[in-house]
Design an enzyme around this catalytic site. Structure first.
Site, PDB file in Angstrom:
ATOM      1  N   LYS A  30      -0.565   4.074  -5.793  1.00 57.36           N
ATOM      2  CA  LYS A  30       0.295   2.752  -5.458  1.00 57.36           C
ATOM      3  C   LYS A  30       1.144   2.372  -6.688  1.00 57.36           C
ATOM      4  O   LYS A  30       1.620   1.447  -6.593  1.00 57.36           O
ATOM      5  CB  LYS A  30      -0.699   1.848  -5.085  1.00 57.36           C
TER       6      LYS A  30
ATOM      7  N   GLU B 260       0.970  -1.099   0.069  1.00 54.03           N
ATOM      8  CA  GLU B 260       0.101  -0.084  -0.038  1.00 54.03           C
ATOM      9  C   GLU B 260       0.884   1.181  -0.101  1.00 54.03           C
ATOM     10  O   GLU B 260       2.204   0.938  -0.159  1.00 54.03           O
ATOM     11  CB  GLU B 260      -1.099   0.040   1.140  1.00 54.03           C
TER      12      GLU B 260
ATOM     13  N   ARG C 264     -12.730  -8.593   1.159  1.00 54.43           N
ATOM     14  CA  ARG C 264     -11.556  -8.415   1.938  1.00 54.43           C
ATOM     15  C   ARG C 264     -11.562  -8.766   3.337  1.00 54.43           C
ATOM     16  O   ARG C 264     -12.487  -8.478   4.016  1.00 54.43           O
ATOM     17  CB  ARG C 264     -11.036  -6.999   1.833  1.00 54.43           C
TER      18      ARG C 264
END
Ligand SMILES: [Zn+2]
Length: 270
Positions: A59, A3, A258
């Site tokens: 990112k 991240e 997630r």
DNA sequence: AGTATTCCCTGTTCGC
DNA sequence: TGCGAACAGGGAATAC
């Protein structure tokens, strides 16, 4: 895997090897890694050209040439590092570039990582939302923007077109900091909590950058260094353990497909 | 507009 | 020990 803090750390670690130099060649072992260009494009536009700058955007790692940008997204398991040689026993080198007598290696077990070539950054500018460590990420900005969405809070934090760079770890950590349930609707969060969320996002990202990011299993930088922000995590991966704030047991569920960790006592759904 | 599902890949861990 | 299922720091493409 990586991240914003991890990508920032990797970016800085490769930058010193790249700045002012140029790539002589590329060897591609996994063709899909080149997402929108071919080796001939590399030869025409990048080979032998001076590397003017290297920085992170969301990112993405952005390598700047005079008239073209080479962008790298590490996705889940990508590792980008400079090395003096290519180790024969490495099974997952998707590609490498030569730079003087060194190599820039892209190693990627799961093969999701991608290289992009752009004439300008319009594509990324349109795709990515605000940088959370920029001045624009102000109290007014987040107060106005969150009101306009009707989203599950965790999904919203993972949405790169909203705020770029936050991923699964820092979304959970920031929501815990602000005492917001991951499934709370963005339109129902109090002003006070929204402002705390902004503070939490900035805090966890900055502190993680200071510590070289978070290594759970795969992430390393400069070939083998691990990030030690894992030592500072409060909820991510802490299911079954006690909340550091109220001592309730941390729960793990799924939100937006997630793994999601939160404290059922501190983070009440609204 | 927002959410859930599936897919892209390989390796590791978990449950029986 | 074995073997398949579930899971992993991400994100794009679908279908509702
Ligand atoms: Zn708690």
């Amino acid at each position: 895997m990586p991240e914003l803090p991890e990508v920032e750390t990797v970016t800085q670690s490769v930058k010193k090897h790249l700045l002012g130099n140029n790539f002589d060649s590329i060897q591609v072992n996994w063709k899909k890694t080149l997402h929108n260009f071919k080796i001939s494009d590399f030869n025409n536009k990048i080979k032998g050209r001076n590397i003017e700058n290297v920085y992170r955007k969301g990112k993405y790692i952005v390598i700047v040439f005079k008239s073209v940008f080479l962008c790298v997204h590490l996705r889940m398991t990508g590792k980008l590092y400079a090395a003096n040689s290519i180790e024969k026993d490495k099974k997952h080198i998707s590609l490498f570039l030569t730079i003087g007598d060194k190599y820039l290696v892209f190693e990627d077990v799961r093969k999701f990582g991608r290289f992009y070539m752009f004439d300008n950054l319009d594509f990324l500018d349109n795709k990515l939302g605000i940088e959370p460590l920029s001045e624009g990420f102000s109290e007014n900005w987040i107060l106005n923007q969150i009101k306009e969405r009707k989203r599950q809070m965790k999904s919203l934090l993972l949405d790169q077109s909203f705020i770029c760079g936050i991923g699964n770890i820092y979304a959970d950590e920031a929501l815990w900091y602000a005492k917001i349930h991951p499934l709370s609707n963005s339109s129902s969060i109090s002003k006070k909590k929204i402002l705390n969320l902004r503070k939490g996002i900035i805090k966890v990202l900055k502190e993680s950058i200071k510590r070289g990011g978070t290594t759970i299993r795969d992430y390393t930088y400069d070939f083998s260094y691990v990030g030690n922000y894992a030592l500072k995590l409060n909820v991510f991966g802490k299911e079954g353990k006690k909340c550091p704030r109220c001592f309730s047991v941390i729960i793990k569920t799924k939100v937006a497909q997630r793994g999601t960790h939160y404290c059922p006592r501190c983070q009440i759904k609204r």
